[in-house]
Design an enzyme around this catalytic site. Structure first.
Site, short mmCIF file in Angstrom:
data_model
loop_
_atom_site.label_atom_id
_atom_site.label_comp_id
_atom_site.label_asym_id
_atom_site.label_seq_id
_atom_site.Cartn_x
_atom_site.Cartn_y
_atom_site.Cartn_z
N HIS A 1 0.82 -1.21 0.00
CA HIS A 1 0.00 0.00 0.00
C HIS A 1 0.86 1.26 0.00
CE1 HIS A 1 -3.35 2.67 0.74
NE2 HIS A 1 -2.67 3.21 1.73
N GLU B 1 0.94 3.89 -3.27
CA GLU B 1 0.56 5.29 -3.19
C GLU B 1 1.69 6.20 -3.68
OE1 GLU B 1 -2.44 6.52 -2.45
OE2 GLU B 1 -3.18 4.47 -2.27
#
Length: 371
Positions: free
Chosen positions: A249, A253
């Site tokens: 994650h 991002e």
């Protein structure tokens, strides 16, 4: 019968504030990565996990729920924040229903696992929903230094609390959930933890998914260049004890940010500069450095980069969202927020006048200046 069930639930919800006051008096019990690994690989016992979680989860939920109630009234009144509050209240109620139940009853333990899956799924959209609430507040009431300071302090603790709660939920449900299948990409995982997490593989996976989004939006995307250095085992791939989904994650991002900046800064070019990643494992720390040719960030905006109320990206979309801080050593222990007088003071203290001048949001155009 349905009416009685609804009435009982309403009565139970009315008691939640009292339960929050009670459980918030206790401090959470932080766990180390080693404890997670040892329990999951050697001593995995569903009953023991049940006994721990039915006491620990209410404490962690109650501590952060007390801090939610200290947010500015106008922020609390936003639809998004009220929705988040309702999720926490419902989850606390669901877990407290097992407080006095017999731990020797296999059906009780199974039902508890099913309840944790329900709680986990209910909170899937907490991050974007809370972000939406902050945006609603900012757009309606603007931002003053005191509120910005309080929201910053709260969200740091709120998201850290959420990570810790989801870690407990995931470990229990992945270890003991009957319908859970092994992850083919990480077959040796202990719950959500991979004892031999391949950092480069996770980074490449995140890049491919970010690249797909970039291709859809810009019809092109920058390439990826990776350098890997392992000071502990020279010439060997970098592997660490970590939660692959957390690492994924974070770099996903960052890749989205890098790709967006690169594409928008080189729209008139057919060949876009690559995104470079340097992975370095030292004796104590792992460093993942992502660099691009996206034009950089103006110095006057550097202090805003980690401010929750600042963003150049579109408004958040409700989707599955997870985040976590990077930790390597198996001795690393959870860093958990505790509601106490010290925390309370952070929300109530006055913001002192700044002893530095505050720059304007945009630099002045001196060509229009008249003496």
């Amino acid at each position: 019968m349905r009416l009685l069930t609804v009435l009982w639930k309403n009565v139970s919800l009315e008691n939640i504030p009292r339960q929050v006051d009670f459980y918030s008096k206790f401090s959470p019990s932080p766990l180390s990565m080693k404890q997670f690994l040892d329990f999951g690989s050697e001593n995995a016992c569903e009953k023991a996990s049940f006994l721990f979680l039915r006491q620990e989860l209410p404490v962690r939920l109650a501590n952060i729920m007390k801090e939610i109630s200290l947010l500015p009234d106008n922020l609390l009144k936003t639809t998004s924040v009220q929705l988040v509050q309702s999720w926490y209240m419902q989850s606390l109620q669901d877990i407290l229903e097992f407080k006095e139940k017999d731990s020797d009853n296999p059906e009780t333990v199974r039902n508890f696992t099913d309840t944790l899956i329900t709680v986990r799924n209910r909170h899937n959209d907490v991050v974007p929903t809370m972000a939406q609430g902050v945006i609603e507040y900012r757009d309606c009431f603007g931002v003053d230094p005191v509120t910005s300071q309080n929201v910053q302090y709260f969200l740091d603790r709120f998201y850290m609390s959420r990570i810790s709660i989801r870690m407990l939920l995931n470990q229990h449900t992945l270890l003991f959930g009957e319908k859970v299948e092994a992850n083919p990409a990480h077959p040796k995982q202990i719950g959500s933890i991979d004892p031999n997490c391949s950092v480069v593989e996770v980074i490449e996976d995140a890049y491919e998914n970010a690249k797909r989004l970039c291709d859809l939006y810009y019809m092109s995307s920058p390439n990826l260049e990776i350098e890997e250095s392992n000071a502990k085992s020279r010439g060997q791939p970098v592997q660490v004890v970590y939660v692959p989904s957390h690492l994924y994650h974070m770099v996903f991002e960052l890749f989205k940010n890098s790709m967006r900046a690169t594409m928008e800064n080189h729209l008139d070019k057919n060949d876009h500069p690559p995104v470079r990643v340097n992975v370095t494992l030292g004796n104590e720390d792992l460093t993942v450095k992502i660099s691009d040719r996206g034009g950089g960030v103006p110095l006057r905006k550097v202090d805003l980069l980690f401010n929750y109320m600042y963003s150049t990206a579109p408004y958040p979309r409700v989707e599955n969202a997870r985040a976590a801080p990077l930790a390597l050593s198996t001795d690393s222990v959870e860093r958990l927020p505790v509601y106490n007088k010290s925390a309370w003071k952070h929300y109530k203290m006055n913001h002192e006048a700044d002893d530095w001048c505050v720059p304007s949001s945009e630099p002045k155009d001196m060509t229009t200046f008249r003496s």
